[in-house]
Design an enzyme around this catalytic site. Structure first.
Site, PDB file in Angstrom:
ATOM      1  N   LEU A   1      44.664   6.537   7.230  1.00 32.26           N
ATOM      2  CA  LEU A   1      44.482   5.309   8.814  1.00 32.26           C
ATOM      3  C   LEU A   1      45.950   5.647   9.508  1.00 32.26           C
ATOM      4  CD1 LEU A   1      43.811   1.600   7.632  1.00 32.26           C
ATOM      5  CD2 LEU A   1      42.398   2.933   9.836  1.00 32.26           C
ATOM      6  N   ASP A   2      45.616   6.124  11.346  1.00 27.93           N
ATOM      7  CA  ASP A   2      47.081   5.539  11.945  1.00 27.93           C
ATOM      8  C   ASP A   2      48.872   4.925  11.150  1.00 27.93           C
ATOM      9  OD1 ASP A   2      46.037   8.265  13.226  1.00 27.93           O
ATOM     10  OD2 ASP A   2      45.451   7.134  15.057  1.00 27.93           O
ATOM     11  N   LYS A   3      49.071   5.257  10.871  1.00 27.67           N
ATOM     12  CA  LYS A   3      49.940   4.413  11.502  1.00 27.67           C
ATOM     13  C   LYS A   3      50.846   3.479  12.189  1.00 27.67           C
ATOM     14  CE  LYS A   3      55.399   4.448  10.832  1.00 27.67           C
ATOM     15  NZ  LYS A   3      57.209   5.378  10.883  1.00 27.67           N
TER      16      LYS A   3
END
Length: 328
Positions: free
Chosen positions: A168-170
């Site tokens: 998952l993106d930051k």
């Protein structure tokens, strides 16, 4: 329980040697190799640089290893032998998938359910985690706010090294799985086994009806893809997806592909800014019984049944792919 793997290697006479791992022991099916029946699993290992044969030349693979960019089971490695479906290899914090099949290792499909179903060992760990925003999905402990350090701060103390399944993106939050089972990232990321993922998306203004239709039909975006060991731009239309409008400024999107920052780029192409991106479900696993950001739980019986099915299907696909390759 029995874990069965298959290995096929071409010899100079084009004959085929079959081998299996049963209870950690190599069983060679060729009578001429009967004296090797007690060989340890390491006998079926491959050199680390061969893990990258799909994307790197041997010289390129040696270079990234020498530069210290490769980890094996969470430890920096400058060259070693790795065991298929057991060791987890990462390049720059990203798990390498599919290298077992590229090197001829598959779980055989011989019609017997005991050999086509990879069983779950009681020693492996499977956890679901509500990732907060700001946490980075990498096992590189040198990276600030990496997912391993943060989940351990939340009370999870794994007995083995664990790895995130996908990423998952930051700036995104929500469901992500962590496991010590090196087969699971490979299985879940196989193109034929891509699992639906549901995201709740909040944007800066009301969604227009025609824009919702565009999201469903697919939008041309440019993302970064790995080709020949290098990051290259990929401009293509996204696959059709399910979109359910929750409120004027919120929708749920179900994806079966995982291009880099895909939802944010889709929304940006339509002129929307994403305020919040939150994953609520991955396959048959959801956040329903997690109470807050940073909460985690071990997978329950029903969730583990789904994991076993996922592993079994991926193994059968790998066996079919190898059979097609052998017949060419």
């Amino acid at each position: 329980t029995t874990i069965v793997l298959g290995f096929q290697a071409r010899t100079s006479s084009s004959s085929t040697i079959g081998a299996r791992l049963v209870h950690g022991t190599a069983l060679f099916q060729n009578p001429a190799d009967a004296d090797k029946n007690n060989a340890p699993p390491e006998k079926l290992s491959v050199r680390l640089n061969k893990v990258f044969k799909a994307s790197h030349s041997r010289r390129q693979a040696d270079r990234v290893i020498e530069e210290g960019r490769v980890d094996v089971n969470g430890e920096q490695s400058y060259g070693c032998m790795v065991i298929p479906y057991k060791d987890v290899v990462e390049l720059d914090g990203q798990i390498i998938t599919g290298w077992e099949q590229m090197n001829g290792f598959v779980i055989p499909s011989d019609g017997a359910s005991t050999t086509t179903t990879p069983t779950i060992s009681g020693g492996l760990e499977y956890v679901k985690y509500w990732k907060p925003r700001g946490v980075v999905c990498t096992t590189d402990r040198r990276v600030r706010d990496n997912i391993i350090d943060v989940i351990q701060q939340g009370g999870y103390q794994p007995k083995h090294r664990v790895y995130p399944v996908g990423r998952l993106d930051k700036d995104s939050s929500g469901l992500i799985l962590l496991t010590s089972d090196g087969r699971l990232p490979n299985a879940s990321l196989r193109r034929s086994q891509k699992q639906p993922k549901i995201y709740r998306v909040d944007v800066d203004r009301p969604l227009e009806k025609h824009d919702v239709e565009h999201l469903r039909d697919g939008i041309v975006i440019t993302t970064v893809a790995q080709r020949d060991g290098k990051s290259k731009p990929l401009t293509a239309k996204t696959k059709p997806c399910l979109v359910y409008q929750v409120s004027p400024t919120c929708c749920e999107i179900t994806l079966t592909e995982g291009r880099n920052r895909q939802i944010r780029k889709m929304m940006d192409a339509l002129g929307y800014d994403v305020y919040d991106l939150h994953r609520v479900r991955f396959g048959k696993i959801s956040l329903d019984d997690l109470d807050y950001e940073g909460d985690w739980k071990r997978l329950d019986g029903l969730e583990m049944e789904w994991i076993e099915t996922l592993l079994k299907d991926a193994a059968e696909d790998a066996a079919e792919e190898l059979a097609e390759y052998e017949s060419e």
